[in-house]
Design a protein around this motif. Sequence first.
Motif, short mmCIF file in Angstrom:
data_model
loop_
_atom_site.label_atom_id
_atom_site.label_comp_id
_atom_site.label_asym_id
_atom_site.label_seq_id
_atom_site.Cartn_x
_atom_site.Cartn_y
_atom_site.Cartn_z
N GLY A 29 0.80 -1.22 0.00
CA GLY A 29 0.00 0.00 0.00
C GLY A 29 0.83 1.26 0.00
O GLY A 29 0.31 2.35 0.24
N GLN A 30 2.14 1.13 -0.25
CA GLN A 30 3.03 2.28 -0.19
C GLN A 30 3.53 2.67 -1.58
O GLN A 30 3.46 1.88 -2.53
CB GLN A 30 4.23 1.97 0.70
N LEU A 31 4.05 3.91 -1.66
CA LEU A 31 4.73 4.39 -2.86
C LEU A 31 6.14 4.82 -2.48
O LEU A 31 6.34 5.41 -1.41
CB LEU A 31 3.99 5.60 -3.46
N LEU A 32 7.09 4.54 -3.36
CA LEU A 32 8.46 5.04 -3.19
C LEU A 32 8.51 6.44 -3.80
O LEU A 32 8.20 6.62 -4.98
CB LEU A 32 9.45 4.11 -3.89
N LEU A 33 8.86 7.42 -2.98
CA LEU A 33 8.89 8.82 -3.39
C LEU A 33 10.28 9.39 -3.19
O LEU A 33 11.15 8.75 -2.58
CB LEU A 33 7.89 9.62 -2.57
N THR A 34 10.49 10.59 -3.68
CA THR A 34 11.73 11.30 -3.40
C THR A 34 11.39 12.64 -2.77
O THR A 34 10.37 13.26 -3.13
CB THR A 34 12.58 11.49 -4.68
N ALA A 125 -2.12 6.70 0.56
CA ALA A 125 -3.12 7.67 0.99
C ALA A 125 -2.46 8.95 1.52
O ALA A 125 -2.97 10.05 1.28
CB ALA A 125 -4.03 7.06 2.05
N ASP A 126 -1.35 8.82 2.20
CA ASP A 126 -0.62 9.99 2.69
C ASP A 126 0.03 10.75 1.53
O ASP A 126 0.05 11.98 1.51
CB ASP A 126 0.44 9.59 3.71
N ALA A 127 0.56 10.00 0.55
CA ALA A 127 1.19 10.63 -0.61
C ALA A 127 0.19 11.50 -1.36
O ALA A 127 0.53 12.60 -1.82
CB ALA A 127 1.79 9.57 -1.53
N VAL A 128 -1.06 11.03 -1.48
CA VAL A 128 -2.10 11.80 -2.16
C VAL A 128 -2.24 13.17 -1.52
O VAL A 128 -2.49 14.17 -2.20
CB VAL A 128 -3.44 11.03 -2.15
N GLU A 129 -2.06 13.26 -0.22
CA GLU A 129 -2.20 14.53 0.50
C GLU A 129 -0.93 15.37 0.48
O GLU A 129 -1.00 16.59 0.52
CB GLU A 129 -2.59 14.25 1.96
N LEU A 130 0.25 14.73 0.42
CA LEU A 130 1.50 15.43 0.70
C LEU A 130 2.39 15.70 -0.50
O LEU A 130 3.34 16.49 -0.39
CB LEU A 130 2.30 14.66 1.76
N LEU A 131 2.14 15.06 -1.64
CA LEU A 131 2.97 15.32 -2.81
C LEU A 131 2.91 16.80 -3.17
O LEU A 131 1.88 17.46 -2.99
CB LEU A 131 2.54 14.46 -3.99
N ASP A 136 1.13 15.25 -9.64
CA ASP A 136 1.62 14.07 -8.91
C ASP A 136 0.51 13.54 -8.00
O ASP A 136 0.28 12.33 -7.92
CB ASP A 136 2.85 14.41 -8.07
N ARG A 137 -0.18 14.45 -7.29
CA ARG A 137 -1.26 14.02 -6.39
C ARG A 137 -2.38 13.33 -7.17
O ARG A 137 -2.92 12.32 -6.73
CB ARG A 137 -1.80 15.21 -5.59
N HIS A 138 -2.73 13.86 -8.34
CA HIS A 138 -3.77 13.27 -9.17
C HIS A 138 -3.42 11.83 -9.53
O HIS A 138 -4.26 10.93 -9.39
CB HIS A 138 -3.95 14.11 -10.44
N PHE A 139 -2.20 11.58 -9.99
CA PHE A 139 -1.84 10.22 -10.39
C PHE A 139 -1.66 9.29 -9.19
O PHE A 139 -1.98 8.11 -9.28
CB PHE A 139 -0.61 10.23 -11.32
N ALA A 140 -1.23 9.82 -8.06
CA ALA A 140 -1.18 9.00 -6.84
C ALA A 140 -2.59 8.61 -6.42
O ALA A 140 -2.84 7.48 -5.98
CB ALA A 140 -0.46 9.75 -5.72
N GLU A 141 -3.54 9.54 -6.57
CA GLU A 141 -4.93 9.25 -6.22
C GLU A 141 -5.53 8.19 -7.17
O GLU A 141 -6.25 7.30 -6.73
CB GLU A 141 -5.76 10.53 -6.26
N LEU A 142 -5.22 8.29 -8.47
CA LEU A 142 -5.67 7.25 -9.41
C LEU A 142 -5.11 5.89 -9.02
O LEU A 142 -5.81 4.88 -9.07
CB LEU A 142 -5.27 7.60 -10.84
N HIS A 143 -3.84 5.86 -8.64
CA HIS A 143 -3.22 4.61 -8.20
C HIS A 143 -3.96 4.08 -6.96
O HIS A 143 -4.29 2.90 -6.89
CB HIS A 143 -1.75 4.82 -7.89
N LEU A 144 -4.19 4.95 -5.99
CA LEU A 144 -4.84 4.55 -4.74
C LEU A 144 -6.24 3.99 -5.03
O LEU A 144 -6.63 2.98 -4.45
CB LEU A 144 -4.92 5.74 -3.79
N SER A 145 -6.96 4.62 -5.94
CA SER A 145 -8.33 4.15 -6.24
C SER A 145 -8.32 2.81 -6.97
O SER A 145 -9.35 2.13 -6.99
CB SER A 145 -9.08 5.20 -7.05
N SER A 146 -7.17 2.41 -7.52
CA SER A 146 -7.09 1.13 -8.22
C SER A 146 -6.74 -0.03 -7.27
O SER A 146 -6.74 -1.18 -7.69
CB SER A 146 -6.06 1.19 -9.34
N LEU A 147 -6.40 0.30 -6.02
CA LEU A 147 -6.01 -0.76 -5.07
C LEU A 147 -7.23 -1.53 -4.58
O LEU A 147 -8.31 -1.06 -4.49
CB LEU A 147 -5.28 -0.15 -3.87
#
Length: 147
Positions: A29-34, A125-131, A136-147
């Motif tokens: 449920g995580q994403l690798l970010l920088t 879910a945290d990445a969606v809020e903090l990117l 970036d937030r839009h695509f993280a949210e699309l990813h999250l909704s696909s889980l």
Amino acid sequence: MIRRFGETPETGRKYTRRVGVYALLPRGGQLLLTCQTEPGPDLQLPGGGIDPGESPISALHREVYEETGWHVANPRRVGAFRRFTYMPEYDLWAEKVCLIYRARPVRRKGPPTEAFHEALWMEAADAVELLGNDGDRHFAELHLSSL
């Protein structure tokens, strides 16, 4: 037409088009970010500009490694967006065309090789809020909704 996120371009300002590749790198449920600490901090999807003569996939592998220290496999393009922004590290006003890929992080080789970047795992879910940018937030949210 590519969807635009962020600020409306300023009338009369010259923007330089910069095409780049960026990666959604899920594990569980995580994403690798920088996190770019200078001039930041700014939390981002790993990625960056495509060098002259470089393919998008080669650039994706290079940029992810430079910003996270990880090797990835099976990149697949999932979308694109553009945004108009000032890039202080280049003293440049840019129209950034961001090609978004999903890839599988397979192995950490070491720390990021690019200065002022730190790799971190974060709940999607945290990445969606903090990117740091809307695209970036839009695509993280699309990813999250696909889980």
